[in-house]
Design an enzyme around this catalytic site. Sequence first.
Site, mmCIF file in Angstrom:
data_model
loop_
_atom_site.group_PDB
_atom_site.id
_atom_site.type_symbol
_atom_site.label_atom_id
_atom_site.label_comp_id
_atom_site.label_asym_id
_atom_site.label_seq_id
_atom_site.Cartn_x
_atom_site.Cartn_y
_atom_site.Cartn_z
ATOM 1 N N ILE A 501 0.847 -1.206 0.000
ATOM 2 C CA ILE A 501 0.000 0.000 0.000
ATOM 3 C C ILE A 501 0.877 1.249 0.000
ATOM 4 O O ILE A 501 0.649 2.191 -0.776
ATOM 5 C CB ILE A 501 -0.941 -0.005 1.225
ATOM 6 C CG1 ILE A 501 -1.951 -1.167 1.157
ATOM 7 C CG2 ILE A 501 -1.650 1.334 1.369
ATOM 8 C CD1 ILE A 501 -3.073 -0.992 0.169
ATOM 9 N N ARG A 504 2.585 1.900 -3.390
ATOM 10 C CA ARG A 504 1.670 2.404 -4.420
ATOM 11 C C ARG A 504 1.180 3.811 -4.094
ATOM 12 O O ARG A 504 1.041 4.651 -4.976
ATOM 13 C CB ARG A 504 0.477 1.465 -4.570
ATOM 14 C CG ARG A 504 -0.545 1.904 -5.610
ATOM 15 C CD ARG A 504 0.029 1.912 -7.016
ATOM 16 N NE ARG A 504 -0.993 2.277 -7.999
ATOM 17 C CZ ARG A 504 -0.822 2.221 -9.301
ATOM 18 N NH1 ARG A 504 0.334 1.807 -9.789
ATOM 19 N NH2 ARG A 504 -1.780 2.574 -10.128
ATOM 20 N N GLU A 505 0.912 4.065 -2.829
ATOM 21 C CA GLU A 505 0.308 5.345 -2.446
ATOM 22 C C GLU A 505 1.290 6.508 -2.535
ATOM 23 O O GLU A 505 0.954 7.560 -3.069
ATOM 24 C CB GLU A 505 -0.248 5.256 -1.012
ATOM 25 C CG GLU A 505 -1.505 4.405 -0.877
ATOM 26 C CD GLU A 505 -2.750 5.099 -1.429
ATOM 27 O OE1 GLU A 505 -2.653 6.271 -1.841
ATOM 28 O OE2 GLU A 505 -3.819 4.470 -1.436
ATOM 29 N N SER A 506 2.488 6.348 -1.981
ATOM 30 C CA SER A 506 3.387 7.498 -1.835
ATOM 31 C C SER A 506 4.808 7.247 -2.315
ATOM 32 O O SER A 506 5.607 8.185 -2.335
ATOM 33 C CB SER A 506 3.450 7.913 -0.359
ATOM 34 O OG SER A 506 4.095 6.891 0.403
ATOM 35 N N TYR A 612 -4.824 0.032 -9.389
ATOM 36 C CA TYR A 612 -4.328 0.090 -8.009
ATOM 37 C C TYR A 612 -4.322 -1.297 -7.372
ATOM 38 O O TYR A 612 -3.319 -1.721 -6.779
ATOM 39 C CB TYR A 612 -5.225 1.035 -7.209
ATOM 40 C CG TYR A 612 -4.851 1.221 -5.758
ATOM 41 C CD1 TYR A 612 -4.001 2.240 -5.372
ATOM 42 C CD2 TYR A 612 -5.381 0.401 -4.766
ATOM 43 C CE1 TYR A 612 -3.672 2.434 -4.036
ATOM 44 C CE2 TYR A 612 -5.052 0.578 -3.432
ATOM 45 C CZ TYR A 612 -4.204 1.602 -3.074
ATOM 46 O OH TYR A 612 -3.874 1.783 -1.753
#
Length: 655
Positions: A501, A504-506, A612
């Site tokens: 997570i 992928r997010e930051s 995602y």
Amino acid sequence: MFKSRALILLYFLSALLPWQQAFAQNEKALSREQQAFLDAYDAVRANDRQAIASYKRQLKNYPLYPYILYHDYRLHLKSTPTSELERFLRNYKGTYMADQLNTRWLKLIAQKKEWQRYLKVYKPQKSTDLQCLNVQALANSKHTTEALKLAKPLWNKQIKLSSSCAPLEPLLLKHHRLSGSMIWQKIEDAMSKRQITEAKRLSKYLSNKDQASFKKWLDVYSKPSSVTELKNQKMDRHIKRVIFKQAVKRLARKDTQGAKSLLDDLSGKFYLTKGDVNELNRYVALRTAYRYAPEAKALLEEVNHNGAPTEDSLRWQAQINIKNSEWLDLLDTIDLMPAEEQNDKQWRYWKARALENTGQKTQATQIYNGLANSRSYYGFMAADRLNRAYQFNPNPVKVEKPEKLIQKYPALRRIQELMAIDWINTSQTEWRYLLPQVKRDELQAIAVLAHKWQQHPQVIRTLAIAKKWDDIQLRFPTPHKQPVMQNAEKNSLDPAWIYGIIRRESAFSESVQSSAGAVGLMQLMPSTARYIGRKIGAGKVNTSALKDPERNIQLGSAYLSYLKEKYGGNLILATAAYNAGPKRVDSWIPENGTLSADQWIDSIPFTETRNYVKAVMEYKTIFKSLLNKRYDRLSNLMTAIGQNNIARATDSQHP
């Protein structure tokens, strides 16, 4: 008495603050030069000229010396001699500091209306505002022909002109350079972007006849179905056609059947070309596809077989085939795609799935075998179909003495020092300016250097620019291991999922904030973080707290745990909900029966969420192999999706 106590408290706090700052600096163990630089910055902000001069002499050879000059000139631009500004811009050409200072200086010169100086200082700029100010300078320096030549494209570039560009309009009008067709085109652009106020303002330049046509357009814009009233009216053909096209599109958002009927019945009355008809049929078909309406399949087939298919229309037809398990139709749809698209991992996988489900197992196995050699979501999925081992194909970057580049690129020394004094945002800006200047064959060495400095977002970005995908250790780092492991254990989560997570997010950027307001490593929305914080008793949560890695991981992990529980342990649904929100995911779950997980994932309506989920599952697998020297097969997570996946939680106030 109360006022007196308040003053005593204020005095105590003000006395305490320097001690706190000194403690923080001692904790960081700043060097003498680093501390001197921070003191110099304070002097610059206070405009203490004697101290500034002293610090400039003291820090002449320090890598961050140009920042002292930059901030001094930036904050005291009006009093800085021109010769010093020009010297700075020459010496630090191509840096963030020079670009910013040059922009501020040009705007100040324009504000003073010193147009001759503006032309002397100005060099070609990316900034539209500076380009517009250049046109003003030319016009006010009697270079009218050149000014008008540059003004027309700039006027067309912005629908609503910025304050710097607004003077271009009267200039063009004065010299009769704004034609009716230019004004109509800009009105069309404004109407298509729903900037109605600007369209109305521009309409005042139209003839009385054209203003009447525009008034009818506004009526149709408010009520798209009323376009039928224009079918027999005499209007400019182009305007009539544009009004009809927009009416069909606006109607399609609420009533696709009505839009389709309108298009079929009246296209001949509004001078539509064959290309227009294809475009509108495709638009209507896609509007039905976004919500998987029953008529979507037939409309898309009409577009893709008889009209002009696009990547979107073919992809949506394939997604409908996938969702409905229409394997023969899926093979036909994939055959319609361009060869390059058919060769994409996604469509190779689904062609194999379709072949497998239509009894053509030999061909399917051949495709699966090719895919299973890749380190990717579809590669892992193909390996699962064959029960083959996953292929991670690591190829570590081998670079000797990347530190040599520090001598070549002064920005690297500045970045080192900026990180040391905790000017993280400025260091990231330096990275952004540096990477486009680095030679392609040096990018891997830069990535290795960034890894040594624990600058993981920059490692990932640099290797992506270099198109070097196979150094897994560099591309999938595991910083913040203690809070990740602790929160994984506390919430009964796989730490590889948390890392997937974050990646992928930051991409491990701790202070990043999205345009939507999501913050930090796990890109939490403040409202969601506050809700989860209350649930777990984590105390007050604000945006600043979410930029702290430990707090962000604590709250993000708790939210993942909440979603995992809500969806009965199904990580696919929980991952989708983390991106799109639980309410949307609930609406995507089949109301009757179940759907295989890979079909469900590739029929998610939102492209962002669809990509995602696949990325997080791929990343989770890679992180698991790095953390545990083994991996979990994706097939273990791919349980069928249905209403039984939704745990009927008693708490209805979930975010």
